[in-house]
Design an enzyme around this catalytic site. Structure first.
Site, PDB file in Angstrom:
ATOM      1  N   GLU A  36       0.820  -1.216   0.000  1.00  0.00           N
ATOM      2  CA  GLU A  36       0.000   0.000   0.000  1.00  0.00           C
ATOM      3  C   GLU A  36       0.850   1.262   0.000  1.00  0.00           C
ATOM      4  O   GLU A  36       0.530   2.244  -0.687  1.00  0.00           O
ATOM      5  CB  GLU A  36      -0.947  -0.002   1.204  1.00  0.00           C
ATOM      6  CG  GLU A  36      -2.074  -1.007   1.100  1.00  0.00           C
ATOM      7  CD  GLU A  36      -1.686  -2.413   1.555  1.00  0.00           C
ATOM      8  OE1 GLU A  36      -2.531  -3.324   1.449  1.00  0.00           O
ATOM      9  OE2 GLU A  36      -0.536  -2.594   2.029  1.00  0.00           O
ATOM     10  N   SER A  37       1.939   1.268   0.768  1.00  0.00           N
ATOM     11  CA  SER A  37       2.790   2.465   0.781  1.00  0.00           C
ATOM     12  C   SER A  37       3.503   2.633  -0.555  1.00  0.00           C
ATOM     13  O   SER A  37       3.663   3.763  -1.051  1.00  0.00           O
ATOM     14  CB  SER A  37       3.794   2.401   1.930  1.00  0.00           C
ATOM     15  OG  SER A  37       4.621   1.250   1.847  1.00  0.00           O
ATOM     16  N   ASP A 104      10.297 -10.095   9.853  1.00  0.00           N
ATOM     17  CA  ASP A 104       9.989 -10.055  11.281  1.00  0.00           C
ATOM     18  C   ASP A 104       8.768  -9.158  11.470  1.00  0.00           C
ATOM     19  O   ASP A 104       8.890  -7.958  11.670  1.00  0.00           O
ATOM     20  CB  ASP A 104      11.191  -9.530  12.070  1.00  0.00           C
ATOM     21  CG  ASP A 104      10.989  -9.641  13.581  1.00  0.00           C
ATOM     22  OD1 ASP A 104       9.941 -10.185  13.998  1.00  0.00           O
ATOM     23  OD2 ASP A 104      11.868  -9.187  14.331  1.00  0.00           O
ATOM     24  N   ARG A 105       7.585  -9.774  11.384  1.00  0.00           N
ATOM     25  CA  ARG A 105       6.327  -9.019  11.458  1.00  0.00           C
ATOM     26  C   ARG A 105       5.515  -9.355  12.700  1.00  0.00           C
ATOM     27  O   ARG A 105       4.422  -8.803  12.897  1.00  0.00           O
ATOM     28  CB  ARG A 105       5.457  -9.316  10.229  1.00  0.00           C
ATOM     29  CG  ARG A 105       6.077  -8.966   8.902  1.00  0.00           C
ATOM     30  CD  ARG A 105       5.159  -9.379   7.753  1.00  0.00           C
ATOM     31  NE  ARG A 105       3.954  -8.564   7.682  1.00  0.00           N
ATOM     32  CZ  ARG A 105       2.852  -8.923   7.034  1.00  0.00           C
ATOM     33  NH1 ARG A 105       2.800 -10.108   6.429  1.00  0.00           N
ATOM     34  NH2 ARG A 105       1.799  -8.137   6.996  1.00  0.00           N
ATOM     35  N   ARG A 227       1.978 -10.352 -15.016  1.00  0.00           N
ATOM     36  CA  ARG A 227       2.636 -11.555 -15.474  1.00  0.00           C
ATOM     37  C   ARG A 227       3.784 -11.964 -14.564  1.00  0.00           C
ATOM     38  O   ARG A 227       4.525 -11.132 -14.054  1.00  0.00           O
ATOM     39  CB  ARG A 227       3.170 -11.348 -16.890  1.00  0.00           C
ATOM     40  CG  ARG A 227       2.146 -10.803 -17.870  1.00  0.00           C
ATOM     41  CD  ARG A 227       0.878 -11.662 -17.964  1.00  0.00           C
ATOM     42  NE  ARG A 227       1.159 -12.965 -18.516  1.00  0.00           N
ATOM     43  CZ  ARG A 227       1.186 -13.223 -19.824  1.00  0.00           C
ATOM     44  NH1 ARG A 227       0.963 -12.246 -20.704  1.00  0.00           N
ATOM     45  NH2 ARG A 227       1.430 -14.438 -20.260  1.00  0.00           N
ATOM     46  N   GLY A 257       9.428  -3.907  -5.365  1.00  0.00           N
ATOM     47  CA  GLY A 257       8.408  -2.873  -5.499  1.00  0.00           C
ATOM     48  C   GLY A 257       7.959  -2.599  -6.913  1.00  0.00           C
ATOM     49  O   GLY A 257       7.108  -1.726  -7.132  1.00  0.00           O
ATOM     50  N   ASP A 260       4.185  -3.126  -7.398  1.00  0.00           N
ATOM     51  CA  ASP A 260       3.420  -2.065  -6.743  1.00  0.00           C
ATOM     52  C   ASP A 260       3.491  -0.774  -7.548  1.00  0.00           C
ATOM     53  O   ASP A 260       2.510  -0.022  -7.628  1.00  0.00           O
ATOM     54  CB  ASP A 260       3.951  -1.817  -5.334  1.00  0.00           C
ATOM     55  CG  ASP A 260       3.931  -3.062  -4.470  1.00  0.00           C
ATOM     56  OD1 ASP A 260       2.995  -3.870  -4.625  1.00  0.00           O
ATOM     57  OD2 ASP A 260       4.850  -3.239  -3.651  1.00  0.00           O
ATOM     58  N   ASP A 296      12.409   0.161  -2.427  1.00  0.00           N
ATOM     59  CA  ASP A 296      11.081  -0.401  -2.683  1.00  0.00           C
ATOM     60  C   ASP A 296      10.145   0.543  -3.408  1.00  0.00           C
ATOM     61  O   ASP A 296       9.224   0.097  -4.101  1.00  0.00           O
ATOM     62  CB  ASP A 296      10.428  -0.801  -1.353  1.00  0.00           C
ATOM     63  CG  ASP A 296      11.095  -2.010  -0.734  1.00  0.00           C
ATOM     64  OD1 ASP A 296      12.234  -1.866  -0.259  1.00  0.00           O
ATOM     65  OD2 ASP A 296      10.490  -3.086  -0.741  1.00  0.00           O
TER      66      ASP A 296
END
Length: 313
Positions: A36-37, A104-105, A227, A257, A260, A296
């Site tokens: 999202e960022s 690490d989340r 793709r 990234g 995105d 990113d």
């Protein structure tokens, strides 16, 4: 009215110099990333008023994330908390053979985001809401918050865009399908990678029937199939029309990234009332620009995107 609002988690990523390994590196560069960022940063590159909403711990790491996104031109709306932590990752970038990522989340602050933590007025007043599959997969709380976001946006007439991002969910295929089935009847624009379509929906072969099948399943207005091979054309389906746009050729310095960036560029093109092919071209050009940049998020200008497009046109 805000052009684009995104809701999700950002991760502070630490990377050794290109070609070095995590196990032996003596220094690490810090970058902020997250679906999202990154999408918000790409849209801001094309001059959209992009807002990123999230929940972060009130720490130096949390403030670093906000500072970086603001430098990309993204407006931020953050719930600051004393509970939870900032997600981090150690990432070997570029063309390093067998490149490793250590995530690490656990106990991230974002996982506890409830509907009351999100300024729904911002969502109602936005032209487009964007969420990726990584967000509702993070916790049951976020799953229901995402469902509420899509419902509120739909009631307000806000276009709802969703990117499946299966590889970012951390779920097995069956659980991911449950998440998508719970949410995607409320999506207007759906972006799905062909690898996601095969892994989660059991669809392989020609991407055009794949896109039609997914659009029928969720009754989406627009479906874009990206793709797995970055050299292959992206496909967009809207109404009775099918569009194919091949990628722009660039020397890739960092692929992180890139997907995105495509999504942010595509949504920016739609906002500027480009036709479907024009929006896909904006997405492809933004992705190409990102591939030339370490980190990113894409940085640059609308003129940079126009220059890349002009090479083909």
């Amino acid at each position: 009215m805000t052009d684009l609002v995104t809701v999700g988690e950002a991760t502070l990523r630490f990377s050794p110099p290109q070609g070095e390994r995590i196990a032996t590196a003596r220094e690490f560069a810090a970058h902020v990333g997250g679906p999202e960022s990154n999408v918000a940063a790409a849209a801001a590159t094309l001059d959209l008023d992009a807002v990123w909403l999230s929940k972060l711990p009130d720490t130096a790491l949390g403030r670093r994330i906000v500072g970086d996104l603001r430098r990309y031109g993204v407006r931020t709306g953050v719930v600051w908390t004393d509970d939870g932590r900032t997600s981090t990752a150690f990432v070997e970038r570029g063309e390093t053979a067998g490149a490793t990522t250590v995530l690490d989340r656990d106990d991230a602050a974002m996982a506890t985001t409830a509907p009351e933590d999100v300024p729904m007025g911002v969502v109602r007043d936005a032209e487009t809401l964007f969420v990726s599959g990584a967000t509702p997969a993070h916790s049951e709380t976020l799953l229901e918050t995402t469902a509420t976001l899509l419902e509120v946006a739909g009631e307000a007439g806000t276009t709802r865009a969703f990117d499946t991002r299966f590889e970012k969910t951390g779920l097995d295929a069956g659980k991911a399908l449950e998440v998508y089935d719970h949410l995607l009847d409320d999506a207007d624009v759906l972006i799905v990678d062909e690898a996601d379509a095969e892994a989660v929906f059991g669809l392989d072969g020609d991407v055009v029937p794949t896109g039609h099948s997914i659009r029928t399943r969720y009754d989406c207005e627009t479906v874009v199939v990206t793709r797995e091979n970055p050299d292959h054309a992206v496909v967009g389906l809207e109404g009775e029309s099918i569009y194919e746009v091949p990628p722009f050729e660039v020397e890739t310095r960092d692929p992180a990234g890139a997907h995105d960036a495509f999504v942010g560029g595509f949504l920016a093109g739609r906002h500027r009332d480009e036709d479907m092919k024009g929006a896909l071209l904006d997405g492809a050009a933004t992705e190409a620009l990102k591939r030339t940049i370490i980190g990113d998020a894409v940085t640059g200008s609308r003129q940079d995107i126009a220059t890349i497009r002009d090479r083909r046109e």
